[in-house]
Scaffold this active site. Structure first.
Site, PDB file in Angstrom:
ATOM      1  N   ASN A   1       2.260  23.361  21.995  1.00 37.97           N
ATOM      2  CA  ASN A   1       1.572  24.645  22.050  1.00 37.97           C
ATOM      3  C   ASN A   1       1.550  25.122  23.511  1.00 37.97           C
ATOM      4  OD1 ASN A   1      -0.616  26.500  22.456  1.00 37.97           O
ATOM      5  ND2 ASN A   1      -1.328  26.005  20.400  1.00 37.97           N
TER       6      ASN A   1
ATOM      7  N   HIS B   1      -1.669  27.680  26.767  1.00 38.82           N
ATOM      8  CA  HIS B   1      -2.353  27.524  28.049  1.00 38.82           C
ATOM      9  C   HIS B   1      -1.542  28.066  29.222  1.00 38.82           C
ATOM     10  CE1 HIS B   1      -5.750  25.769  26.404  1.00 38.82           C
ATOM     11  NE2 HIS B   1      -5.565  24.484  26.647  1.00 38.82           N
TER      12      HIS B   1
ATOM     13  N   HIS C   1      -0.417  30.913  19.561  1.00 35.51           N
ATOM     14  CA  HIS C   1      -1.466  31.569  18.777  1.00 35.51           C
ATOM     15  C   HIS C   1      -1.603  32.990  19.300  1.00 35.51           C
ATOM     16  CE1 HIS C   1      -5.922  31.254  17.249  1.00 35.51           C
ATOM     17  NE2 HIS C   1      -5.295  32.321  16.788  1.00 35.51           N
TER      18      HIS C   1
ATOM     19  N   ARG D   1      -3.744  35.714  19.305  1.00 41.24           N
ATOM     20  CA  ARG D   1      -5.123  36.015  18.906  1.00 41.24           C
ATOM     21  C   ARG D   1      -5.338  37.511  18.855  1.00 41.24           C
ATOM     22  NH1 ARG D   1      -8.686  31.221  19.821  1.00 41.24           N
ATOM     23  NH2 ARG D   1     -10.338  32.665  19.244  1.00 41.24           N
TER      24      ARG D   1
ATOM     25  N   ARG E   1      -6.168  37.080  24.230  1.00 44.00           N
ATOM     26  CA  ARG E   1      -6.697  36.483  25.465  1.00 44.00           C
ATOM     27  C   ARG E   1      -5.646  35.660  26.207  1.00 44.00           C
ATOM     28  NH1 ARG E   1     -10.762  31.797  23.375  1.00 44.00           N
ATOM     29  NH2 ARG E   1     -11.664  33.501  22.194  1.00 44.00           N
TER      30      ARG E   1
ATOM     31  N   GLU F   1       0.625  30.588  15.138  1.00 45.88           N
ATOM     32  CA  GLU F   1      -0.740  30.417  14.626  1.00 45.88           C
ATOM     33  C   GLU F   1      -1.383  31.782  14.538  1.00 45.88           C
ATOM     34  OE1 GLU F   1      -3.247  27.875  16.885  1.00 45.88           O
ATOM     35  OE2 GLU F   1      -1.826  26.224  16.780  1.00 45.88           O
TER      36      GLU F   1
ATOM     37  N   THR G   1      -9.782  27.030  18.805  1.00 47.63           N
ATOM     38  CA  THR G   1     -10.042  27.004  17.363  1.00 47.63           C
ATOM     39  C   THR G   1     -11.046  25.888  17.087  1.00 47.63           C
ATOM     40  OG1 THR G   1      -7.716  27.547  17.154  1.00 47.63           O
ATOM     41  CG2 THR G   1      -8.889  27.019  15.127  1.00 47.63           C
TER      42      THR G   1
ATOM     43  N   GLU H   1      -1.978  21.563   8.185  1.00 45.51           N
ATOM     44  CA  GLU H   1      -2.125  20.896   9.473  1.00 45.51           C
ATOM     45  C   GLU H   1      -3.534  20.328   9.489  1.00 45.51           C
ATOM     46  OE1 GLU H   1      -1.177  23.070  13.107  1.00 45.51           O
ATOM     47  OE2 GLU H   1      -2.587  21.793  14.208  1.00 45.51           O
TER      48      GLU H   1
ATOM     49  N   HIS I   1      -4.867  19.120  17.281  1.00 40.83           N
ATOM     50  CA  HIS I   1      -6.078  19.559  17.957  1.00 40.83           C
ATOM     51  C   HIS I   1      -6.751  18.389  18.657  1.00 40.83           C
ATOM     52  CE1 HIS I   1      -9.227  22.191  19.230  1.00 40.83           C
ATOM     53  NE2 HIS I   1      -8.575  23.196  18.693  1.00 40.83           N
TER      54      HIS I   1
HETATM   55  N1  PXP Z   1      -3.370  23.118  16.162  1.00 41.22           N
HETATM   56  C1  PXP Z   1      -4.094  24.252  16.075  1.00 41.22           C
HETATM   57  C2  PXP Z   1      -4.204  24.924  14.758  1.00 41.22           C
HETATM   58  C3  PXP Z   1      -4.713  24.806  17.208  1.00 41.22           C
HETATM   59  O1  PXP Z   1      -5.433  25.937  17.102  1.00 41.22           O
HETATM   60  C4  PXP Z   1      -4.553  24.169  18.454  1.00 41.22           C
HETATM   61  C5  PXP Z   1      -5.183  24.757  19.674  1.00 41.22           C
HETATM   62  O2  PXP Z   1      -4.581  25.934  20.021  1.00 41.22           O
HETATM   63  C6  PXP Z   1      -3.786  22.993  18.495  1.00 41.22           C
HETATM   64  C7  PXP Z   1      -3.227  22.477  17.339  1.00 41.22           C
HETATM   65  C8  PXP Z   1      -3.550  22.236  19.778  1.00 41.22           C
HETATM   66  O3  PXP Z   1      -4.739  21.708  20.226  1.00 41.22           O
HETATM   67  P1  PXP Z   1      -4.794  21.105  21.696  1.00 41.22           P
HETATM   68  O4  PXP Z   1      -4.570  22.245  22.628  1.00 41.22           O
HETATM   69  O5  PXP Z   1      -6.182  20.538  21.763  1.00 41.22           O
HETATM   70  O6  PXP Z   1      -3.721  20.071  21.776  1.00 41.22           O
END
Ligand code: PXP
Length: 390
Positions: free
Chosen positions: A159, A162, A195, A197, A201, A222, A253, A303, A343
């Site tokens: 992901n 960030h 994602h 959003r 953001r 996402e 999330t 997921e 997550h």
């Molecule tokens: N899966 C989903 C559905 C998420 O919303 C996120 C966070 O954006 C992640 C996985 C990844 O989580 P993390 O950034 O804590 O690894």
């Protein structure tokens, strides 16, 4: 070995993935060493099965499954038939609801029952034979689940939200999540997750458009089930979408999606995505009720939310949460769903989750990006990949 499947229901069952049933039937035949005979499988209605039950067994009313072995040898040039298994999807759906399992799970059990009949077992002949038959059914069900997972590696999807968060901190152009995605792919990630959003953001529309053009592995978008984002996804056509809950004030999330509580709304999103050729995943807590609901509305993936496992403060709590994730993964896999997880996963807590047989793919963002700031993105991705079973 061939499996001929016919479905004479009008309309066809919207929630049963017939291709998955065929694959299971083929594996079951292979497991029993049936390589040179054809199985015919009819998925039908209560009315039709009642008619067959009356005609061939002189019994009134519908039943869940019928099996008719075929004793004759191969015809001219064609393989011999093993026989016919006929399943009423009406009865199977009622039984699935009563047992709180998905239609797919119930059909698998009925298919095994019919197949074991074709192989010569008959629970109606005597009590010892009933025990033998049930043992064989259990053995085949376990072997089927093992076989479906065999040899599969766990994949890593990164992901890159960030990276966009950092860019938005100054409102400029750097760092670019599109470049970051390329580095993750070069390091061995097989998917990029973003994602989009509603408050934009981090990820911007420009990012997802460019990522759609440049991601060479798999783009997983996402998204919340909002009209605006649904329209963007349908136009963008990512390789898959993951439906997540979204709250404006949250840092990330926070919990899984309440699929069971909004089945109608989410089923319509799944239907629209499916029509556009986009597989759908539901981000859910490790809760069997939510997993069942995801299967019932036709999702391809779930997921499983690993956040509570990752955030656990004590060993006992971590073990309890891990068990829930493990059970949820098995439940989803046995229901015919493809299973991802994510997550909060980091360099210390990922290995046990990655070792769970049912899980195909992990979605990891924060830990990789946090490490990337110190050691570089390429190395951070490679270090995470080194923790996954190959
Ligand atoms: N899966 C989903 C559905 C998420 O919303 C996120 C966070 O954006 C992640 C996985 C990844 O989580 P993390 O950034 O804590 O690894």
């Amino acid at each position: 070995m061939a499996v001929l499947i016919a479905q004479d229901l009008v309309p066809r069952s919207p929630t049963l993935a017939v291709a998955a049933v065929r694959r299971e039937a083929e594996i079951l035949l292979r497991l029993r060493g049936v390589v040179d005979r054809e199985l015919s499988l009819l998925l039908t209605s209560d009315d039709r099965i009642a008619e067959l039950n009356r005609t061939w067994r002189n019994k009134p009313g519908p039943t869940n499954v019928l099996a008719f072995p075929m004793a004759d040898e191969a015809g001219q040039g064609g393989p011999a038939m093993l026989g016919d298994v006929i399943i009423s999807l009406d009865t199977a759906a009622r039984e699935a609801a009563a047992e709180h399992i998905t239609l797919h799970q119930r059909v698998t059990v009925l298919l095994i029952h019919g197949l074991v009949h074709l192989l010569g077992y008959d629970h109606e002949r005597s009590e010892p034979e009933q025990v033998l038959m049930e043992d064989e059914e259990q053995r085949l069900l376990s072997a089927l689940h093992r076989e479906k997972r065999r040899g599969k590696m766990v994949r890593l999807a990164v992901n890159v939200d960030h990276v966009a968060t950092l860019r938005q901190a100054r409102g400029g152009a750097e760092p670019d999540p599109v470049q970051a995605a390329g580095i993750c792919e070069l390091a061995g990630a097989v998917g990029i997750v973003v994602h989009l959003r509603e408050d934009r953001r981090h990820m911007q529309d420009r990012d997802v458009i460019l990522l759609r053009q440049t991601v060479k592995t798999k783009l997983n978008l996402e998204m919340a089930a909002s009209a605006e984002i649904i329209a963007i996804a349908l136009k963008l056509k990512p390789d898959m979408v993951t439906m997540v809950p979204e709250k404006r004030q949250e840092l990330t999330t926070e919990g899984g999606l309440n699929v069971a509580g909004q089945k109608k709304k989410l089923a319509s999103v799944v239907a629209r995505m499916t029509k556009a050729g986009i597989p759908v995943s539901m981000f859910v807590d490790p809760d069997p009720r939510q997993i069942r609901a995801a299967g019932e509305i036709g999702a391809t993936f779930v997921e499983i939310h690993t956040g509570r496992y990752c955030d656990a403060k004590t060993t006992a709590e971590r073990e309890r949460e891990f068990d829930l994730v493990a059970q949820a993964a098995t439940t989803a896999f046995e229901a015919g769903l493809r299973v991802n997880a994510g997550h909060g996963l980091d360099y210390l807590n990922t290995a046990p989750v990655a070792a769970l047989g049912a899980i195909e793919e992990l979605s990891i963002g924060h830990a990789i990006m946090a490490r990337a700031i110190l050691v570089g993105l390429d190395q951070a991705v490679r270090e995470m990949l080194a923790l996954l079973p190959r």
